[in-house]
Design an enzyme around this catalytic site. Structure first.
Site, mmCIF file in Angstrom:
data_model
loop_
_atom_site.group_PDB
_atom_site.id
_atom_site.type_symbol
_atom_site.label_atom_id
_atom_site.label_comp_id
_atom_site.label_asym_id
_atom_site.label_seq_id
_atom_site.Cartn_x
_atom_site.Cartn_y
_atom_site.Cartn_z
ATOM 1 N N ASP A 192 52.820 31.763 38.904
ATOM 2 C CA ASP A 192 51.435 31.941 38.442
ATOM 3 C C ASP A 192 51.435 32.182 36.932
ATOM 4 O O ASP A 192 51.939 33.196 36.445
ATOM 5 C CB ASP A 192 50.800 33.128 39.163
ATOM 6 C CG ASP A 192 49.286 33.176 38.990
ATOM 7 O OD1 ASP A 192 48.796 32.708 37.938
ATOM 8 O OD2 ASP A 192 48.599 33.672 39.882
ATOM 9 N N HIS A 244 48.829 30.062 40.980
ATOM 10 C CA HIS A 244 47.569 30.752 41.238
ATOM 11 C C HIS A 244 46.770 30.101 42.364
ATOM 12 O O HIS A 244 46.035 30.800 43.089
ATOM 13 C CB HIS A 244 46.736 30.765 39.949
ATOM 14 C CG HIS A 244 45.627 31.765 39.958
ATOM 15 N ND1 HIS A 244 45.832 33.125 39.983
ATOM 16 C CD2 HIS A 244 44.264 31.599 39.953
ATOM 17 C CE1 HIS A 244 44.667 33.758 39.990
ATOM 18 N NE2 HIS A 244 43.708 32.857 39.970
ATOM 19 N N SER A 253 42.041 36.386 43.257
ATOM 20 C CA SER A 253 41.777 36.408 41.822
ATOM 21 C C SER A 253 40.640 37.378 41.474
ATOM 22 O O SER A 253 40.718 38.559 41.786
ATOM 23 C CB SER A 253 41.477 34.985 41.350
ATOM 24 O OG SER A 253 41.471 34.885 39.956
ATOM 25 N N HIS A 304 36.102 34.568 47.316
ATOM 26 C CA HIS A 304 36.817 33.623 46.456
ATOM 27 C C HIS A 304 36.912 34.127 45.027
ATOM 28 O O HIS A 304 36.354 35.173 44.662
ATOM 29 C CB HIS A 304 36.152 32.246 46.501
ATOM 30 C CG HIS A 304 34.750 32.228 45.937
ATOM 31 N ND1 HIS A 304 34.494 32.242 44.587
ATOM 32 C CD2 HIS A 304 33.535 32.184 46.550
ATOM 33 C CE1 HIS A 304 33.183 32.197 44.387
ATOM 34 N NE2 HIS A 304 32.577 32.173 45.562
#
Length: 524
Positions: free
Chosen positions: A428, A456, A268, A194
């Site tokens: 984004d 995002h 990310s 993540h």
């Protein structure tokens, strides 16, 4: 048209000027607030925890510790010697942790330097190459040699609820891993990483329920909470360096689950860890899927491979990355939030004190207001971290790896032969789409997929079913292409016996890959 263009240009310039003036005023005030909070927290820490806690406000001391046991960075690179009860480890940290120029810090620093020179009677001499050591790092590490390793208790400003401290009761310093999918007949593993201030729920609540039964019968799905986030350990004495994050992933996932070869899906900030992990295990990674890759903003699309944001001569890449990510501007709001998180250690600690320590209250209010109509897994992931974890991860991973990204991408291009796929939301605002194309410029075989009307977060959330199908396609293609290569060697590398040829075709037909079948039938 000329008048309209001129008016628009004047308005734009006026807006920029106002933004500059307002930003200077606001961030000067924030500098002073953070300076005051520094001493407020020192007093509070002393009364609550009975000891002074170090912070990064003090400037680095040009010295080597008198004990001779802790040698910290040489000028130009920031490294520390991590001291445990059993060994010493050299780790890299970002100089942005303790070098964040501000009006207050520059004034206080110049005053101290001037006073010390007046007292010692020394003038300004020639520059010398020295080793520098940051007092905060020293205070963190001193006294740990010879001690038995114990699990640090949460600080008074951190949440002490059962969810946030569950790792302390288990006695195991391993990451929280949510496993799903194949159990007995595992063909391949998939590691999900993540992003910043998130958790494994970003994957388990969106993709896990939407993978097909066929996919779950083949692949073992492994989603982790990174060190300091979610339900994973949040040690108060950790510096959350790149090495620590990678070591914990290996110790919590690759080793206990006996993972030999695997796919990586990262979002990310997780993309930085994914690239570093892939470079560390080049023969084991079968596919690399990056979503809105953070940290690659310093790469360029120019044909001569120059940086997209070239650091000025004499400025550290880490410092330049911090200024690009957190430009100390009040507008846009996302830049203002990033600037608060990057530049102000004590203000960001106050935000965590208000938000994260009281996350159960905020979760209750959210459910009450929305009447449970909104899933709260994203909010929970945002709350379940400590200031120490977020602060160090932000600086040591996002800023600290700025100078390494080009090397990582070159390694992936030259040493890894796996599929590389990049997804990016067109809308984004946090990370521009150009960052994904920058990756492709260094890894030409990478495939970039820009998803319209997604940002995002909604690059996954809201389109989880479609994305689950896309991932299954990526994994299956990597399986069949790899098998095709191995079978090609079997067929054409050995004597062309009919038995060998027929067996190879039979094995390939089991995978039902039409392109491979057609090619082999033609060769037959």
């Amino acid at each position: 048209m000329g008048v309209k263009d001129q008016s628009r240009s004047i308005l734009t310039m006026t807006g920029r000027l106002l933004n500059e003036i307002l930003s200077f005023i606001v961030f000067t005030l924030l500098d002073m607030v953070d300076f005051i909070l520094c001493y407020a927290y020192k007093i509070a820490d002393f009364f609550v925890e009975a000891e002074w806690k170090p912070c990064y406000c003090s400037s680095p001391k040009e010295a080597i510790t008198c004990s001779g046991k802790i040698l910290v960075s040489e000028q130009g690179e920031s490294k520390i010697v991590r001291v445990t009860c059993t060994k010493l480890q050299l780790e890299e940290i970002s100089d942005t942790l303790y070098t964040r120029p501000s009006l207050v810090s520059e004034v206080s620093k110049s005053t101290i330097i001037h006073s010390s020179k007046m007292i010692s009677g020394q003038g300004v001499g020639p520059a010398r190459s020295t080793f520098t050591v940051n007092s905060t790092i020293v205070e963190m590490l001193q006294g740990r040699i010879g001690r038995q390793q114990i699990l640090p208790i949460p600080r008074w400003s951190d949440c002490d609820c059962k969810t946030c401290t569950s790792w302390t009761s288990s006695g195991k310093e391993t990451l929280f891993v949510k496993a799903d999918g194949a159990k007995d007949n595992v063909q391949e593993d998939v590691l999900f990483i993540h992003g910043f201030i998130s958790s494994s729920a970003f994957w388990t609540e969106t993709l896990y329920p939407n993978f097909s039964k066929c996919a779950k019968s083949k692949y073992r799905l492994l989603a982790v909470d990174l060190l300091g986030f979610g339900r994973s350990p949040k040690p108060t004495d950790s510096l959350y360096t790149l090495k620590e994050h990678l070591d914990m992933i290996e110790r919590s996932v690759l080793e206990p689950y006996n993972v030999k070869c695997f796919h990586i899906v990262a979002h990310s900030l997780g993309c930085i860890l994914a690239l570093a992990l892939a470079v560390k295990h080049p023969a084991s990674v079968k596919s690399l899927t990056l979503l809105a890759p953070w940290g690659l903003i310093c790469m360029g699309m120019k044909t001569n491979w120059q940086p997209y944001f070239p650091a000025p001569k004499g400025e550290q890449a880490t410092q330049h990355m911090m200024r690009r990510v957190a430009p100390r501007r009040v507008w846009p709001l996302i830049a203002f939030g990033a600037s608060i998180a990057c530049w102000y250690e004590h203000i960001s600690r106050t935000v965590c004190l208000v938000v994260c320590k009281n996350h159960r209250l905020w979760e209750f209010l959210t459910k009450l207001i929305t009447r449970n109509r909104m899933r709260t897994y994203l909010i929970e992931g945002f709350f379940l971290h400590t200031h120490n974890a977020a602060w160090h991860t932000l600086h040591n991973i996002i800023c600290g790896t700025a100078g390494k990204m080009e090397g990582y991408l070159e390694e992936v291009q030259n040493r890894l032969k796996c599929h590389v796929t990049i997804f990016h939301g067109k809308d984004d605002e946090l990370i521009p789409v150009e960052c994904s194309y920058n990756v492709q410029s260094k890894i030409p075989r990478a495939q970039v997929k820009v998803v319209q009307n997604k940002d995002h977060i909604t690059i996954v959330v809201g389109r989880q079913k479609a994305f689950a199908r896309e991932l299954e396609g990526i994994w299956e293609n990597s399986r069949t292409s790899l098998y095709f290569k191995s079978s090609f060697i079997i067929i054409f590398g050995l004597p062309q016996s009919a038995l060998c040829l027929q067996c190879s075709i039979f094995e390939l037909n089991k995978h039902k890959h039409s392109g491979t079948q057609t090619y082999l039938q033609h060769q037959k």
